[in-house]
Design an enzyme around this catalytic site. Structure first.
Site, PDB file in Angstrom:
ATOM      1  N   GLY A  84       1.342   1.511   0.465  1.00 43.09           N
ATOM      2  CA  GLY A  84       2.373   2.064   1.403  1.00 43.09           C
ATOM      3  C   GLY A  84       3.648   1.962   1.031  1.00 43.09           C
ATOM      4  O   GLY A  84       3.847   1.073  -0.011  1.00 43.09           O
ATOM      5  N   ARG A 150      -3.713   4.592  -1.890  1.00 35.02           N
ATOM      6  CA  ARG A 150      -4.201   3.351  -1.375  1.00 35.02           C
ATOM      7  C   ARG A 150      -5.685   3.419  -1.961  1.00 35.02           C
ATOM      8  O   ARG A 150      -6.338   4.187  -2.260  1.00 35.02           O
ATOM      9  CB  ARG A 150      -4.263   3.412   0.196  1.00 35.02           C
ATOM     10  CG  ARG A 150      -3.203   3.046   1.023  1.00 35.02           C
ATOM     11  CD  ARG A 150      -3.384   2.543   2.154  1.00 35.02           C
ATOM     12  NE  ARG A 150      -2.066   2.772   3.115  1.00 35.02           N
ATOM     13  CZ  ARG A 150      -1.384   1.334   2.954  1.00 35.02           C
ATOM     14  NH1 ARG A 150      -1.672   0.440   2.319  1.00 35.02           N
ATOM     15  NH2 ARG A 150      -0.121   1.181   3.690  1.00 35.02           N
ATOM     16  N   GLY A 151      -6.325   2.292  -2.095  1.00 37.96           N
ATOM     17  CA  GLY A 151      -7.703   2.017  -2.300  1.00 37.96           C
ATOM     18  C   GLY A 151      -7.949   1.493  -3.762  1.00 37.96           C
ATOM     19  O   GLY A 151      -7.186   1.736  -4.574  1.00 37.96           O
ATOM     20  N   ASP A 176      -1.053  -6.808  -0.462  1.00 39.19           N
ATOM     21  CA  ASP A 176      -2.234  -7.795  -0.472  1.00 39.19           C
ATOM     22  C   ASP A 176      -3.272  -6.849  -1.463  1.00 39.19           C
ATOM     23  O   ASP A 176      -3.930  -7.468  -2.237  1.00 39.19           O
ATOM     24  CB  ASP A 176      -2.676  -8.103   0.766  1.00 39.19           C
ATOM     25  CG  ASP A 176      -3.840  -8.953   0.999  1.00 39.19           C
ATOM     26  OD1 ASP A 176      -3.515 -10.354   0.593  1.00 39.19           O
ATOM     27  OD2 ASP A 176      -4.863  -8.437   1.187  1.00 39.19           O
ATOM     28  N   THR A 204       5.764  -5.514   0.130  1.00 41.44           N
ATOM     29  CA  THR A 204       5.334  -4.939   1.683  1.00 41.44           C
ATOM     30  C   THR A 204       6.279  -5.255   2.910  1.00 41.44           C
ATOM     31  O   THR A 204       6.837  -6.434   2.612  1.00 41.44           O
ATOM     32  CB  THR A 204       3.823  -5.401   2.271  1.00 41.44           C
ATOM     33  OG1 THR A 204       3.906  -5.380   3.538  1.00 41.44           O
ATOM     34  CG2 THR A 204       3.857  -7.022   1.860  1.00 41.44           C
ATOM     35  N   ASP A 206       5.619  -5.808   5.635  1.00 41.48           N
ATOM     36  CA  ASP A 206       5.120  -6.569   6.691  1.00 41.48           C
ATOM     37  C   ASP A 206       5.191  -8.030   6.117  1.00 41.48           C
ATOM     38  O   ASP A 206       5.008  -8.975   6.791  1.00 41.48           O
ATOM     39  CB  ASP A 206       3.492  -6.348   6.550  1.00 41.48           C
ATOM     40  CG  ASP A 206       3.029  -5.105   7.213  1.00 41.48           C
ATOM     41  OD1 ASP A 206       4.160  -4.318   7.694  1.00 41.48           O
ATOM     42  OD2 ASP A 206       1.940  -4.568   7.231  1.00 41.48           O
ATOM     43  N   ASP A 208       3.534 -10.240   4.636  1.00 38.85           N
ATOM     44  CA  ASP A 208       2.523 -11.045   4.870  1.00 38.85           C
ATOM     45  C   ASP A 208       1.672 -11.579   3.549  1.00 38.85           C
ATOM     46  O   ASP A 208       0.647 -11.978   3.625  1.00 38.85           O
ATOM     47  CB  ASP A 208       1.498 -10.260   5.589  1.00 38.85           C
ATOM     48  CG  ASP A 208       0.964  -8.960   5.001  1.00 38.85           C
ATOM     49  OD1 ASP A 208       1.428  -8.682   3.765  1.00 38.85           O
ATOM     50  OD2 ASP A 208       0.091  -8.243   5.484  1.00 38.85           O
ATOM     51  N   MET A 249       5.885  -1.491  12.644  1.00 41.50           N
ATOM     52  CA  MET A 249       4.797  -1.933  11.872  1.00 41.50           C
ATOM     53  C   MET A 249       4.656  -3.288  11.788  1.00 41.50           C
ATOM     54  O   MET A 249       5.356  -4.451  12.065  1.00 41.50           O
ATOM     55  CB  MET A 249       5.053  -1.300  10.328  1.00 41.50           C
ATOM     56  CG  MET A 249       4.939   0.351  10.480  1.00 41.50           C
ATOM     57  SD  MET A 249       4.996   0.919   8.710  1.00 41.50           S
ATOM     58  CE  MET A 249       4.518   2.732   9.028  1.00 41.50           C
ATOM     59  N   ARG A 251       0.738  -4.924  10.685  1.00 39.25           N
ATOM     60  CA  ARG A 251      -0.720  -4.865  11.077  1.00 39.25           C
ATOM     61  C   ARG A 251      -1.301  -6.119  11.415  1.00 39.25           C
ATOM     62  O   ARG A 251      -1.986  -6.403  12.508  1.00 39.25           O
ATOM     63  CB  ARG A 251      -1.647  -4.238   9.917  1.00 39.25           C
ATOM     64  CG  ARG A 251      -1.242  -2.919   9.510  1.00 39.25           C
ATOM     65  CD  ARG A 251      -1.994  -2.627   8.278  1.00 39.25           C
ATOM     66  NE  ARG A 251      -3.232  -2.201   8.692  1.00 39.25           N
ATOM     67  CZ  ARG A 251      -3.813  -1.503   9.170  1.00 39.25           C
ATOM     68  NH1 ARG A 251      -3.208  -0.351   9.632  1.00 39.25           N
ATOM     69  NH2 ARG A 251      -5.235  -1.180   9.815  1.00 39.25           N
ATOM     70  N   GLU A 305       2.585  -3.273  15.760  1.00 41.70           N
ATOM     71  CA  GLU A 305       1.475  -2.650  15.736  1.00 41.70           C
ATOM     72  C   GLU A 305       0.012  -3.168  15.906  1.00 41.70           C
ATOM     73  O   GLU A 305      -0.908  -2.757  16.502  1.00 41.70           O
ATOM     74  CB  GLU A 305       1.249  -1.546  14.755  1.00 41.70           C
ATOM     75  CG  GLU A 305       1.137  -2.030  13.367  1.00 41.70           C
ATOM     76  CD  GLU A 305       0.872  -0.905  12.072  1.00 41.70           C
ATOM     77  OE1 GLU A 305       1.562  -1.376  11.217  1.00 41.70           O
ATOM     78  OE2 GLU A 305       0.431   0.040  12.377  1.00 41.70           O
TER      79      GLU A 305
HETATM   80  O1  F6P Z   1       1.289  -2.131   4.845  1.00 40.81           O
HETATM   81  C1  F6P Z   1       2.307  -1.819   5.282  1.00 40.81           C
HETATM   82  C2  F6P Z   1       2.494  -0.895   6.257  1.00 40.81           C
HETATM   83  O2  F6P Z   1       3.685  -0.552   6.400  1.00 40.81           O
HETATM   84  C3  F6P Z   1       1.758  -1.237   7.600  1.00 40.81           C
HETATM   85  O3  F6P Z   1       2.736  -2.061   8.404  1.00 40.81           O
HETATM   86  C4  F6P Z   1       1.277  -0.302   8.067  1.00 40.81           C
HETATM   87  O4  F6P Z   1       0.268  -0.359   9.139  1.00 40.81           O
HETATM   88  C5  F6P Z   1       0.792   0.449   7.116  1.00 40.81           C
HETATM   89  O5  F6P Z   1       1.572   0.276   5.972  1.00 40.81           O
HETATM   90  C6  F6P Z   1       0.722   2.018   7.355  1.00 40.81           C
HETATM   91  O6  F6P Z   1       0.633   2.827   6.092  1.00 40.81           O
HETATM   92  P1  F6P Z   1      -0.168   4.122   5.847  1.00 40.81           P
HETATM   93  O7  F6P Z   1       0.332   4.965   7.082  1.00 40.81           O
HETATM   94  O8  F6P Z   1       0.597   4.710   4.589  1.00 40.81           O
HETATM   95  O9  F6P Z   1      -1.460   3.854   5.520  1.00 40.81           O
END
Ligand code: F6P
Length: 435
Positions: A84, A150-151, A176, A204, A206, A208, A249, A251, A305
């Site tokens: 993200g 992603r991925g 991560d 990030t 987050d 984390d 946000m 997770r 979230e």
């Molecule tokens: O990893 C960062 C983050 O902002 C999380 O807090 C959130 O859940 C996620 O990305 C959402 O990203 P996307 O909708 O792009 O998968």
């Protein structure tokens, strides 16, 4: 923090080989090899380790080396951004390019398109050539110039692409999952005994990632989230029995929620994935909101979230990989539960629900984050040019550090329910236990 978990063996950084070239940097001070930053800076811990003749654990001090591994005029570097978006990615890209080309004089810098997909030829994303001029104006834009995805992709095939493009240093900017991908690439590189450096730059909102003070973009995201909490407060306090509910946000870790609540200092309840709560019962959230009405006629709630995922039967917000697991919307659930509860009691309320969603991560970096990004990028380049590999650049106890990626991703950083941060949240909100 205890030294039992981490040893100096675990913090040792892998070097590609002998540094045969003199650094072209014209700077007054270089970092000596072997310079370290203490893992635990508490005096009593240090004293007890010394008394017990235990090893003093340290991370490698980042920064420029007098002698470097790569010959700049023959070096190609590449940058990839994954996951993200996050405020400051373009700041990091720009500073990497400027440091590599203008300061070290490397031959070529390639921008890999759309994350790790760009290292798999089947996707057809051709790399873009990056120069100080081409990146000169990108810092005032959110997002990433290079595109992201992603991925994880097949690490063997990604390494094939690095070899085919003569890439000597790969900078991976991501969270991560991206760092795990970088670790997998590094493993293949080592297995094949290739001389390619892999440097992770943790990103990030987050916050984390373990073993660093903070990730870039976090501070900016908190500032944006704080605006949402302040708006919720303005709404809630302007109506009788007003409720301002904000979902942000976060997770697996609730740092954004906790810091936005502290920064605004108007929240009555902060709900994070790390700390369970119940809705019903004497000390449940609903009853506690009701008590706030008697006390002051409004309540402000900030929820991450990933909090309360057990209400959706998903078994809680545990570890996600590069592709995020779908979460239940805790904001919507709370909104419905709170409305239903007060309807049953025949108590009129005024609920205002705010979800700033992607707004907090798509803005440009704050001044503080922008400076942090620049410093991270410069240190990442110093690490790469001096032949370090499989490392993440970070900041720990106010110093920049090189940390083996494998060590950094062995667990996520989360709020400790018994730690200092959560205790100040509890003090600032007065929320106590919601269980
Ligand atoms: O990893 C960062 C983050 O902002 C999380 O807090 C959130 O859940 C996620 O990305 C959402 O990203 P996307 O909708 O792009 O998968």
């Amino acid at each position: 923090m205890s030294d039992e978990q981490i040893t100096n063996g675990g913090t040792t950084v892998f070097n590609l080989g002998e540094c045969r070239y003199e650094s072209p940097l014209r700077i007054p001070q270089f970092i000596e090899e072997g310079s370290g930053i203490l893992y635990d800076v508490r005096l009593e811990d240090l004293q007890s380790s010394l008394r017990a003749k235990k090893e003093i654990v340290a991370f490698e001090n980042a920064g420029p080396r007098k002698r470097i591994y790569f010959n700049p005029s023959e070096t190609t570097a590449a940058i990839v951004t994954c996951g993200g978006i996050c405020p400051g990615i373009n700041d990091v890209i720009k500073s990497l390019v400027v440091e590599l080309i203008d300061q070290y004089g490397v031959k070529r810098v390639l921008g890999i398109r759309y994350g790790y997909e760009g290292l798999i030829p089947d996707y057809g994303h051709r790399p873009m050539e990056l120069t100080p001029l081409s990146v000169s104006t990108i810092t005032h834009r959110g997002g990433t110039l290079l595109g992201t995805s992603r991925g994880l992709q097949d690490p063997e095939r990604m390494v094939d692409t690095l070899v085919q493009n003569n890439i000597d240093i790969l900078f991976t900017i991501g969270g991560d999952g991206t760092l795990r991908g970088a670790a997998a690439i590094f493993d293949v590189i080592r297995k094949r005994d290739l001389k390619i450096s892999v440097i992770g730059i943790p990103k990030t909102i987050d916050n984390d990632i373990d073993l660093i003070d903070r990730t870039f973009g976090f501070e900016t995201a908190v500032a944006e989230a704080t605006k949402a909490v302040q708006s919720a407060y303005a709404e809630a306090t302007s109506f009788r029995n007003g409720i301002g509910l904000v979902r942000v946000m976060g997770r697996d870790s609730g740092f954004i929620a906790a810091f936005a609540a502290l920064a605004s200092n108007v929240a009555d309840f902060v709900l994070v994935p790390e700390v369970p709560f119940v809705l019903r019962g004497e000390s449940g959230l609903l009853n506690r909101i009701h008590a706030k009405f008697t006390e002051k006629r409004y309540a402000v709630i900030v929820v991450a979230e990933g909090a309360g995922q057990e209400f959706f039967g998903g078994g809680g917000a545990v570890g996600s990989q590069t592709v995020n697991r779908e979460f239940g919307n805790i904001g919507h659930l709370l909104k419905d539960e709170i409305s239903g509860y007060f309807r049953e009691l025949d108590v009129p309320i005024n609920m205002k629900y705010i979800d700033p969603s992607y707004i907090i991560r798509s803005v440009e970096a704050s001044a503080d984050d922008a400076v942090f990004c620049l410093m991270l990028a410069q240190n990442a380049v110093h690490g790469g040019m001096s032949g370090k590999s499989g490392i993440m650049v970070g900041k720990w106890n106010s110093f920049f550090t090189f940390v083996p990626i494998g060590l950094a991703v062995r667990k996520r950083k989360r709020i400790d329910p018994n730690g200092y941060l959560w205790s100040i949240v509890r003090e600032a909100t007065g929320q106590g236990d919601l269980i």
